[in-house]
Design a protein around this motif. Structure first.
Motif, PDB file in Angstrom:
ATOM      1  N   CYS A   1       0.811  -1.224   0.000  1.00 60.59           N
ATOM      2  CA  CYS A   1       0.000   0.000   0.000  1.00 60.59           C
ATOM      3  C   CYS A   1       0.838   1.264   0.000  1.00 60.59           C
ATOM      4  O   CYS A   1       0.287   2.371   0.006  1.00 60.59           O
ATOM      5  N   HIS A   2       2.153   1.141   0.001  1.00 60.00           N
ATOM      6  CA  HIS A   2       3.027   2.313   0.088  1.00 60.00           C
ATOM      7  C   HIS A   2       2.801   3.238  -1.109  1.00 60.00           C
ATOM      8  O   HIS A   2       2.726   2.810  -2.255  1.00 60.00           O
ATOM      9  N   GLY A   3       2.651   4.517  -0.802  1.00 63.78           N
ATOM     10  CA  GLY A   3       2.456   5.508  -1.857  1.00 63.78           C
ATOM     11  C   GLY A   3       1.008   5.779  -2.193  1.00 63.78           C
ATOM     12  O   GLY A   3       0.711   6.605  -3.051  1.00 63.78           O
ATOM     13  N   THR A   4       0.074   5.086  -1.536  1.00 57.62           N
ATOM     14  CA  THR A   4      -1.352   5.300  -1.789  1.00 57.62           C
ATOM     15  C   THR A   4      -1.977   6.010  -0.595  1.00 57.62           C
ATOM     16  O   THR A   4      -1.419   6.045   0.504  1.00 57.62           O
ATOM     17  N   VAL A   5      -3.159   6.573  -0.798  1.00 60.26           N
ATOM     18  CA  VAL A   5      -3.895   7.243   0.269  1.00 60.26           C
ATOM     19  C   VAL A   5      -4.654   6.190   1.081  1.00 60.26           C
ATOM     20  O   VAL A   5      -5.426   5.420   0.531  1.00 60.26           O
ATOM     21  N   VAL A   6      -4.423   6.172   2.380  1.00 54.65           N
ATOM     22  CA  VAL A   6      -5.101   5.241   3.275  1.00 54.65           C
ATOM     23  C   VAL A   6      -5.944   6.070   4.239  1.00 54.65           C
ATOM     24  O   VAL A   6      -5.409   6.733   5.129  1.00 54.65           O
ATOM     25  N   GLU A   7      -7.259   6.039   4.057  1.00 59.13           N
ATOM     26  CA  GLU A   7      -8.147   6.882   4.853  1.00 59.13           C
ATOM     27  C   GLU A   7      -8.208   6.441   6.313  1.00 59.13           C
ATOM     28  O   GLU A   7      -8.269   7.269   7.206  1.00 59.13           O
ATOM     29  N   GLU A   8      -8.223   5.129   6.535  1.00 55.60           N
ATOM     30  CA  GLU A   8      -8.325   4.589   7.883  1.00 55.60           C
ATOM     31  C   GLU A   8      -7.287   3.495   8.096  1.00 55.60           C
ATOM     32  O   GLU A   8      -7.045   2.693   7.198  1.00 55.60           O
ATOM     33  N   LEU A   9      -6.713   3.475   9.278  1.00 58.16           N
ATOM     34  CA  LEU A   9      -5.777   2.414   9.649  1.00 58.16           C
ATOM     35  C   LEU A   9      -6.157   1.924  11.033  1.00 58.16           C
ATOM     36  O   LEU A   9      -6.178   2.703  11.996  1.00 58.16           O
ATOM     37  N   ALA A  10      -6.488   0.628  11.140  1.00 60.24           N
ATOM     38  CA  ALA A  10      -6.900   0.042  12.413  1.00 60.24           C
ATOM     39  C   ALA A  10      -6.033  -1.173  12.719  1.00 60.24           C
ATOM     40  O   ALA A  10      -5.864  -2.051  11.870  1.00 60.24           O
TER      41      ALA A  10
ATOM     42  N   SER B   1       0.589   8.498   4.646  1.00 62.67           N
ATOM     43  CA  SER B   1      -0.510   8.045   3.789  1.00 62.67           C
ATOM     44  C   SER B   1      -1.765   8.906   3.940  1.00 62.67           C
ATOM     45  O   SER B   1      -2.850   8.503   3.515  1.00 62.67           O
ATOM     46  N   TRP B   2      -1.641  10.031   4.587  1.00 63.33           N
ATOM     47  CA  TRP B   2      -2.747  10.985   4.718  1.00 63.33           C
ATOM     48  C   TRP B   2      -3.952  10.346   5.429  1.00 63.33           C
ATOM     49  O   TRP B   2      -5.096  10.550   5.051  1.00 63.33           O
ATOM     50  N   THR B   3      -3.663   9.593   6.478  1.00 69.82           N
ATOM     51  CA  THR B   3      -4.721   8.894   7.198  1.00 69.82           C
ATOM     52  C   THR B   3      -5.579   9.870   7.994  1.00 69.82           C
ATOM     53  O   THR B   3      -5.063  10.762   8.662  1.00 69.82           O
ATOM     54  N   LYS B   4      -6.912   9.652   7.937  1.00 67.14           N
ATOM     55  CA  LYS B   4      -7.855  10.501   8.660  1.00 67.14           C
ATOM     56  C   LYS B   4      -8.387   9.821   9.929  1.00 67.14           C
ATOM     57  O   LYS B   4      -8.889  10.505  10.814  1.00 67.14           O
ATOM     58  N   SER B   5      -8.303   8.500   9.976  1.00 66.07           N
ATOM     59  CA  SER B   5      -8.801   7.762  11.133  1.00 66.07           C
ATOM     60  C   SER B   5      -7.749   6.756  11.573  1.00 66.07           C
ATOM     61  O   SER B   5      -7.308   5.933  10.781  1.00 66.07           O
ATOM     62  N   LEU B   6      -7.372   6.819  12.844  1.00 71.45           N
ATOM     63  CA  LEU B   6      -6.319   5.959  13.381  1.00 71.45           C
ATOM     64  C   LEU B   6      -6.843   5.256  14.622  1.00 71.45           C
ATOM     65  O   LEU B   6      -7.333   5.911  15.563  1.00 71.45           O
ATOM     66  N   ALA B   7      -6.765   3.913  14.632  1.00 63.49           N
ATOM     67  CA  ALA B   7      -7.267   3.133  15.764  1.00 63.49           C
ATOM     68  C   ALA B   7      -6.235   2.082  16.146  1.00 63.49           C
ATOM     69  O   ALA B   7      -5.917   1.200  15.334  1.00 63.49           O
ATOM     70  N   PHE B   8      -5.735   2.163  17.384  1.00 63.15           N
ATOM     71  CA  PHE B   8      -4.801   1.178  17.927  1.00 63.15           C
ATOM     72  C   PHE B   8      -5.443   0.558  19.163  1.00 63.15           C
ATOM     73  O   PHE B   8      -5.465   1.166  20.238  1.00 63.15           O
ATOM     74  N   ASP B   9      -5.997  -0.659  19.002  1.00 62.93           N
ATOM     75  CA  ASP B   9      -6.584  -1.386  20.116  1.00 62.93           C
ATOM     76  C   ASP B   9      -5.573  -2.417  20.588  1.00 62.93           C
ATOM     77  O   ASP B   9      -5.419  -3.483  19.987  1.00 62.93           O
ATOM     78  N   LEU B  10      -4.891  -2.107  21.680  1.00 61.97           N
ATOM     79  CA  LEU B  10      -3.781  -2.939  22.157  1.00 61.97           C
ATOM     80  C   LEU B  10      -4.084  -3.617  23.482  1.00 61.97           C
ATOM     81  O   LEU B  10      -3.174  -4.112  24.149  1.00 61.97           O
ATOM     82  N   THR B  11      -5.347  -3.665  23.876  1.00 61.06           N
ATOM     83  CA  THR B  11      -5.719  -4.243  25.164  1.00 61.06           C
ATOM     84  C   THR B  11      -5.510  -5.754  25.156  1.00 61.06           C
ATOM     85  O   THR B  11      -6.131  -6.469  24.356  1.00 61.06           O
ATOM     86  N   PRO B  12      -4.652  -6.273  26.035  1.00 62.88           N
ATOM     87  CA  PRO B  12      -4.428  -7.730  26.081  1.00 62.88           C
ATOM     88  C   PRO B  12      -5.576  -8.438  26.799  1.00 62.88           C
ATOM     89  O   PRO B  12      -6.383  -7.817  27.489  1.00 62.88           O
ATOM     90  N   GLU B  13      -5.632  -9.750  26.609  1.00 65.20           N
ATOM     91  CA  GLU B  13      -6.685 -10.532  27.270  1.00 65.20           C
ATOM     92  C   GLU B  13      -6.577 -10.441  28.794  1.00 65.20           C
ATOM     93  O   GLU B  13      -7.581 -10.333  29.488  1.00 65.20           O
ATOM     94  N   LYS B  14      -5.361 -10.464  29.294  1.00 60.81           N
ATOM     95  CA  LYS B  14      -5.132 -10.352  30.739  1.00 60.81           C
ATOM     96  C   LYS B  14      -4.326  -9.078  30.994  1.00 60.81           C
ATOM     97  O   LYS B  14      -3.107  -9.052  30.836  1.00 60.81           O
ATOM     98  N   PHE B  15      -5.037  -8.018  31.356  1.00 63.64           N
ATOM     99  CA  PHE B  15      -4.377  -6.719  31.530  1.00 63.64           C
ATOM    100  C   PHE B  15      -4.286  -6.285  32.993  1.00 63.64           C
ATOM    101  O   PHE B  15      -3.577  -5.314  33.304  1.00 63.64           O
ATOM    102  N   ARG B  16      -4.992  -6.971  33.882  1.00 62.59           N
ATOM    103  CA  ARG B  16      -4.977  -6.552  35.285  1.00 62.59           C
ATOM    104  C   ARG B  16      -3.579  -6.735  35.883  1.00 62.59           C
ATOM    105  O   ARG B  16      -2.950  -7.768  35.711  1.00 62.59           O
ATOM    106  N   GLY B  17      -3.143  -5.706  36.587  1.00 66.47           N
ATOM    107  CA  GLY B  17      -1.824  -5.736  37.210  1.00 66.47           C
ATOM    108  C   GLY B  17      -0.694  -5.297  36.298  1.00 66.47           C
ATOM    109  O   GLY B  17       0.441  -5.120  36.757  1.00 66.47           O
ATOM    110  N   ARG B  18      -0.958  -5.117  35.023  1.00 63.86           N
ATOM    111  CA  ARG B  18       0.087  -4.687  34.102  1.00 63.86           C
ATOM    112  C   ARG B  18       0.202  -3.160  34.112  1.00 63.86           C
ATOM    113  O   ARG B  18      -0.800  -2.446  34.024  1.00 63.86           O
TER     114      ARG B  18
END
Length: 461
Positions: free
Chosen positions: A193-202, A225-242
């Motif tokens: 996808c390098h060099g193209t317009v990417v509206e959303e990246l999740a 890439s001129w992104t307009k929407s950026l979503a990084f969901d990095l929540t692990p399955e076991k996050f308590r205590g981290r």
């Protein structure tokens, strides 16, 4: 003798006439030969236009039959005086016409079958991109087998989504193999996808320290890439205590990205904007989940996002008040849930929907005169206290859902709170009483909303 001479002269005259006819036929034939390419082109273009045929190697048979047809017409034209040969040529002419028409009809049927068997071939590019945006990465790549046009469509998809949960497998040896496979797949797609317009990246993946460098690279890709929407969901399955989190790299952003970004989602991250952070001027939607951020940093961040329309803050432990230094004139939706905060103070004149889930805190939305819908969940508190906290906040609310765990008041009494909720039309109550039902408190609450049109109540003891 005279008869013989007359006969000879007649024969000579006939031979002369025949020779003259032959010469004329040859001249006609020569002229026809010179016109043959023009006739061929005229016939070809006429039939081609009728059948919408395209130029290409598939038309070789069509051109061959056209040439033979022209030859038949030529032979029939200059030998039509001879009955037998003319009849034979008429037959040849009819056969060639039949073959040519059959071929054209067959060619048209093949084209129709091709179209019917591949309904995706002629879809417009914007529709293909919309379809691809609704699919997972694995399904997007599979679409390359649909047709030639779809073979590389996925590489120019404006909304790539990478979900690590789709590649988990029991056959994998461990977490590192799982993460490495996700990194390899994501890098391979983004390279295409390098060099193209990417509206959303999740990106959705359980956070691990070995991801940090690659996450930063994907942020850089979004910037370029001129992104307009950026979503990084990095929540692990076991996050308590981290306590580890992904620190969002503000230093990788440029002025263009700051102006372009309209939607931003970060889960299991850490936000600390730089001192000279100018804010996301056109950001309309902000979603923060399990994010470490101080009350002061969040105030700075929000105060420089004046075009926000949708704000959700879930499980973000500020241990401070949630406030914004200055108005948010476009904010329509506010959701605050599971956060360790001491109070809420936001100036949002156009706010229409408010959601709160947590401990009883001071809430100041006095400027939100257009607030019509509220969903409130408050833990272990007397119903009178609930009323006191909400009475000055939800003055103009028409639809209220209240879910609370109530404890009986120390001094039960019937308090007159008439017309505190003078606009309330729909009320849904879900009340959990750990001890006795506070009947008087409930009556006081209901008397404060005399214009209710619909009431739903569920009491759990």
């Amino acid at each position: 003798m005279g008869n013989t001479l007359t006969l000879m002269l007649g024969r000579t005259t006939m031979e002369h006439c025949h020779a003259k006819q032959i010469c004329q036929d040859r001249a006609t034939d020569d002229r026809f030969q010179r016109c043959r390419p023009l006739i061929l082109r005229a016939i070809s273009e006429h039939i081609r236009s009728k059948l919408n045929l395209k130029d290409g190697p598939a038309d070789c048979k069509f051109q061959l039959w056209s040439i033979l047809l022209c030859s038949a017409i030529s032979e029939h034209a200059h030998r039509k005086s001879t009955y037998e040969k003319g009849a034979a040529n008429n037959q040849l002419y009819a056969v060639l016409i039949t073959v040519l028409v059959s071929y054209c009809v067959h060619h048209e049927q093949i084209n129709k079958k091709d179209i019917a068997s591949d309904p995706f071939e002629n879809l417009p590019e914007d529709i293909r991109c919309t379809i691809l945006s609704k699919l997972s990465l694995k399904e997007v790549v599979r679409t390359s087998a649909l047709s030639r046009k779809w073979k590389r469509s996925w590489t120019v998809c404006p909304k790539p989504r990478f979900d690590g949960t789709t590649i988990r497998s029991k056959s994998m040896r461990g977490k590192q193999q799982y993460i490495q496979k996700f990194i390899s797949n994501t890098n391979a797609v983004l390279a295409q996808c390098h060099g193209t317009v990417v509206e959303e990246l999740a990106v959705k993946i359980d956070f691990d320290s070995m991801l940090v460098e690659h996450l930063n690279n994907w942020i850089s890709f979004a910037v370029s890439s001129w992104t307009k929407s950026l979503a990084f969901d990095l929540t692990p399955e076991k996050f308590r205590g981290r306590v580890d989190r992904y620190r969002f790299p503000f230093e990788l952003l440029d002025i263009g990205c700051i102006y372009r970004l309209q939607q931003f989602q970060l889960s299991f991250g850490y936000i600390q904007p730089p001192m000279k952070f100018s804010g996301f001027m056109n950001l309309k939607k902000l979603d923060l989940h399990l994010v470490h951020v101080s009350g002061q940093d969040l105030e700075i961040f929000l105060s420089k996002c004046r075009n926000l329309e949708w704000l959700s803050i879930i499980r973000c432990h500020l241990s401070d008040e949630l406030k914004v230094n200055g108005p948010l004139p476009h904010l329509l939706y506010l959701n605050v849930a599971g956060c360790e905060i001491t109070s809420i103070a936001i100036h949002a004149a156009k706010l229409t929907h408010f959601v709160y889930d947590g401990c009883p805190v001071s809430i100041d939305l006095n400027k939100s005169s257009k607030l019509k819908t509220a969903d409130v969940s408050i833990y272990i508190v007397a119903l009178e206290q609930v009323f006191t906290e909400l009475a000055n906040v939800l003055i103009n609310v028409e639809n209220l859902t209240l879910d609370t765990s109530c404890k009986p008041p120390e001094l039960p009494c019937l308090i007159d709170h008439r017309c505190k909720f003078s606009h309330l039309k729909f009320l849904k109550l879900v009340l959990f009483f750990s001890e006795d039902v506070g009947t008087l408190s409930l009556i006081s609450f209901l008397r404060s909303a005399p214009f209710i049109e619909k009431l739903e109540m569920r009491v759990i003891g």
